[in-house]
Scaffold this active site. Structure first.
Site, mmCIF file in Angstrom:
data_model
loop_
_atom_site.group_PDB
_atom_site.id
_atom_site.type_symbol
_atom_site.label_atom_id
_atom_site.label_comp_id
_atom_site.label_asym_id
_atom_site.label_seq_id
_atom_site.Cartn_x
_atom_site.Cartn_y
_atom_site.Cartn_z
ATOM 1 N N GLY A 109 0.811 -1.205 0.000
ATOM 2 C CA GLY A 109 0.000 0.000 0.000
ATOM 3 C C GLY A 109 0.844 1.255 0.000
ATOM 4 O O GLY A 109 0.499 2.257 -0.635
ATOM 5 N N THR A 110 1.953 1.221 0.733
ATOM 6 C CA THR A 110 2.860 2.370 0.756
ATOM 7 C C THR A 110 3.424 2.643 -0.628
ATOM 8 O O THR A 110 3.517 3.790 -1.071
ATOM 9 C CB THR A 110 4.001 2.123 1.757
ATOM 10 O OG1 THR A 110 3.452 2.047 3.078
ATOM 11 C CG2 THR A 110 5.038 3.227 1.700
ATOM 12 N N GLN A 112 -7.867 2.136 5.090
ATOM 13 C CA GLN A 112 -8.607 1.735 6.283
ATOM 14 C C GLN A 112 -10.088 1.457 6.021
ATOM 15 O O GLN A 112 -10.707 0.701 6.769
ATOM 16 C CB GLN A 112 -8.476 2.814 7.364
ATOM 17 C CG GLN A 112 -7.095 2.921 7.970
ATOM 18 C CD GLN A 112 -6.690 1.687 8.760
ATOM 19 O OE1 GLN A 112 -7.519 0.894 9.183
ATOM 20 N NE2 GLN A 112 -5.397 1.531 8.950
ATOM 21 N N SER A 133 -4.362 -1.251 0.691
ATOM 22 C CA SER A 133 -3.361 -2.235 1.098
ATOM 23 C C SER A 133 -4.053 -3.497 1.591
ATOM 24 O O SER A 133 -4.928 -3.432 2.471
ATOM 25 C CB SER A 133 -2.475 -1.653 2.205
ATOM 26 O OG SER A 133 -1.428 -2.525 2.533
ATOM 27 N N ALA A 134 -3.651 -4.657 1.056
ATOM 28 C CA ALA A 134 -4.378 -5.904 1.319
ATOM 29 C C ALA A 134 -4.326 -6.342 2.770
ATOM 30 O O ALA A 134 -5.295 -6.914 3.286
ATOM 31 C CB ALA A 134 -3.832 -7.016 0.418
ATOM 32 N N HIS A 135 -3.215 -6.107 3.460
ATOM 33 C CA HIS A 135 -3.139 -6.619 4.829
ATOM 34 C C HIS A 135 -4.043 -5.864 5.791
ATOM 35 O O HIS A 135 -4.235 -6.295 6.926
ATOM 36 C CB HIS A 135 -1.688 -6.608 5.330
ATOM 37 C CG HIS A 135 -1.138 -5.251 5.631
ATOM 38 N ND1 HIS A 135 -0.563 -4.446 4.679
ATOM 39 C CD2 HIS A 135 -1.079 -4.552 6.785
ATOM 40 C CE1 HIS A 135 -0.175 -3.323 5.234
ATOM 41 N NE2 HIS A 135 -0.474 -3.352 6.514
ATOM 42 N N CYS A 185 5.420 7.890 22.808
ATOM 43 C CA CYS A 185 6.215 6.916 23.558
ATOM 44 C C CYS A 185 6.373 5.594 22.826
ATOM 45 O O CYS A 185 7.196 4.773 23.218
ATOM 46 C CB CYS A 185 5.566 6.664 24.912
ATOM 47 S SG CYS A 185 5.451 8.141 25.932
#
Length: 462
Positions: free
Chosen positions: A69-70, A177, A194-196, A320
């Site tokens: 996807g990136t 998303q 993005s598939a994942h 953090c």
């Protein structure tokens, strides 16, 4: 162990597993070849493209598969900007886009172009009018996510797309998303996913480019995927990704309604169970499976490790856990509390009992972490100096959420109307001290440079 981090990566869907195993036997050959094995592989690839295009809402020849996807985001932005180079080199994005979009914007700026970040409201939503105001005669492209990856807020894609259309500017929509849950509003020119994120295998992205959109792929020429995704395709993964995308969309209405009810339970009960908590993101226009809340006086990394030991896998957008000293750019843009940030994103099939167990465990975990960090009831005060203008609390060299804890422990030492100045060199304090004032009904006066770090001034109102 309940897994509540589907927004990062959803568990492999059963349909994806079946398709992956089947296509390992049938789809190993080169789909560009004319022999029998190649033709069989080509049929699988074409079928996968048609299935994915049907869900996306585009023509099969407008969609290509990318290695991630990136990669789809980077190639989509670069190709669209290059295709409209004669118009200009200006890009418009929202302030809460995924880091892949913002990284591409930074590359554009480093190469002599420019970009504008459109601000969001406290719920993380952009105003279409603000997008329209950011468009310029030299704007080559605009980008907007369909829904935010950290807080779940859905964006007004249709309205922004109409503003872009009126200005003659193509719009790239990052649908990573939301694509599993609902169709993307019409009007976009480019779309990535993005598939994942929907339960497909990792290593597969989607890039759709509408016919008529000027696009020039940046990189060495390649005959595969219309020249937009070079290299030999991972055909079994592509087949599994397309099959699972179709499956999750068929299940989306029923499963989305069920998960929305569970998320609503978390949104309502967490503030009642845990004191000093802010639930962030739009309460209505949101993804069905995602909720984010921030806890005062809590270190996000410590909280996530504690929840992990208690048997729950969640994630955080706080500084953090990001490996940097800067707070989440999404929470920062929203102006909400960043410390002790927890994102719960439920995968399909999440049991109601697991959510109830999480709600039962959370209050004790937060209380334990606060005790470890010395929340306001702790006896040890921060180094303080009384001045004519009030109390100065030295929190230099201390990280989230200690400056806020020390402010909370000191505010009672000045009279109503008195000032407390917190010295801090932690960037998160710029966001978290005003957020604390808002939650505790104190007045945030402002900030000023100090000899070291920054001085944050608070007036006691109650």
């Amino acid at each position: 162990m309940p897994y509540f981090d589907a927004a990062s990566a959803a568990p492999l869907h059963p349909v994806a597993r079946q398709a992956l195993l089947a296509s390992l036997d049938e789809g190993w050959a080169d789909p560009a070849r004319l022999h029998r094995e190649g033709r069989r592989a080509r049929l699988l690839l074409d079928a996968a493209r048609e299935a994915a295009a049907e869900v996306v809402g585009c023509r099969p020849d407008e969609l290509v598969f990318t290695p991630s996807g990136t990669r789809a985001v980077h190639d989509g932005l670069a190709g669209a900007l290059a295709g409209r180079r004669r118009t200009g080199r200006h890009l418009v994005v929202s302030a809460v886009e995924h880091s892949s979009v913002l990284a591409s914007a930074a590359v554009l700026e480093a190469a002599g172009g420019s970009f504008t970040e459109v601000p969001v409201d406290r719920a993380g939503r952009v105003e279409p009018g603000a997008y329209a105001a950011a468009l310029r005669p030299d704007t080559a492209l605009a980008a907007l996510q369909s829904a935010n990856h950290e807080v779940g807020t859905e964006q007004p894609v249709a309205e922004v797309a109409e503003e872009c259309r009126a200005a003659g500017v193509p719009l790239l929509v990052d649908a990573a998303q939301s694509l599993a849950w609902e169709p993307v509003a019409s009007g976009w020119s480019l779309l990535t996913a993005s598939a994942h994120k929907w339960g497909g295998p990792s290593g597969v992205g989607l890039l759709a480019v509408r016919k008529g959109t000027r696009f020039a792929f940046q990189g060495p020429a390649d005959e595969r995927e219309s020249g937009r995704a070079p290299g030999f395709p991972d055909l079994p993964a592509i087949v599994a990704a397309a099959a699972s995308l179709r499956a999750v969309r068929q299940e989306a209405a029923e499963e989305g309604a069920r998960l929305r009810a569970l998320v609503e339970r978390i949104r309502e009960r967490v503030p009642a169970l845990v004191p000093d908590v802010e639930v962030v993101g739009d309460p209505v226009r949101r993804l069905p499976h995602l909720v984010t809340f921030s806890c005062l006086y809590v270190d996000g990394e410590t909280l996530l490790h504690a929840l992990d030991r208690a048997g729950f896998s969640v994630s955080s957008g706080s500084s953090c856990t990001s490996g940097t000293l800067a707070p989440s750019h999404v929470l920062q843009a929203m102006g909400v509390l960043s410390e002790g940030n927890v994102r719960v994103s439920l995968p399909a099939g999440t049991a109601e009992e697991d959510v109830e167990r999480f709600l039962g465990v959370l209050p004790g975990v937060v209380a334990s972490v606060r005790q470890q960090l010395g929340a306001p009831s702790a006896p040890e005060p921060a180094p303080r100096t009384a001045t004519e203008s009030g109390l100065v609390v030295d929190s230099l060299g201390k990280r989230c959420p200690v400056p806020v804890i020390e402010l909370a422990r000191s505010i009672g030492d000045v009279p109503v109307g008195g000032l407390v100045t917190v010295l801090s060199d932690d960037e998160a304090a710029r966001l978290d001290i005003p957020a604390w004032c808002d939650m505790r009904e104190q007045e945030y006066v402002g900030e000023r440079p100090a000899e070291r770090g920054t001085a944050y001034v608070v007036r006691r109102l109650a």
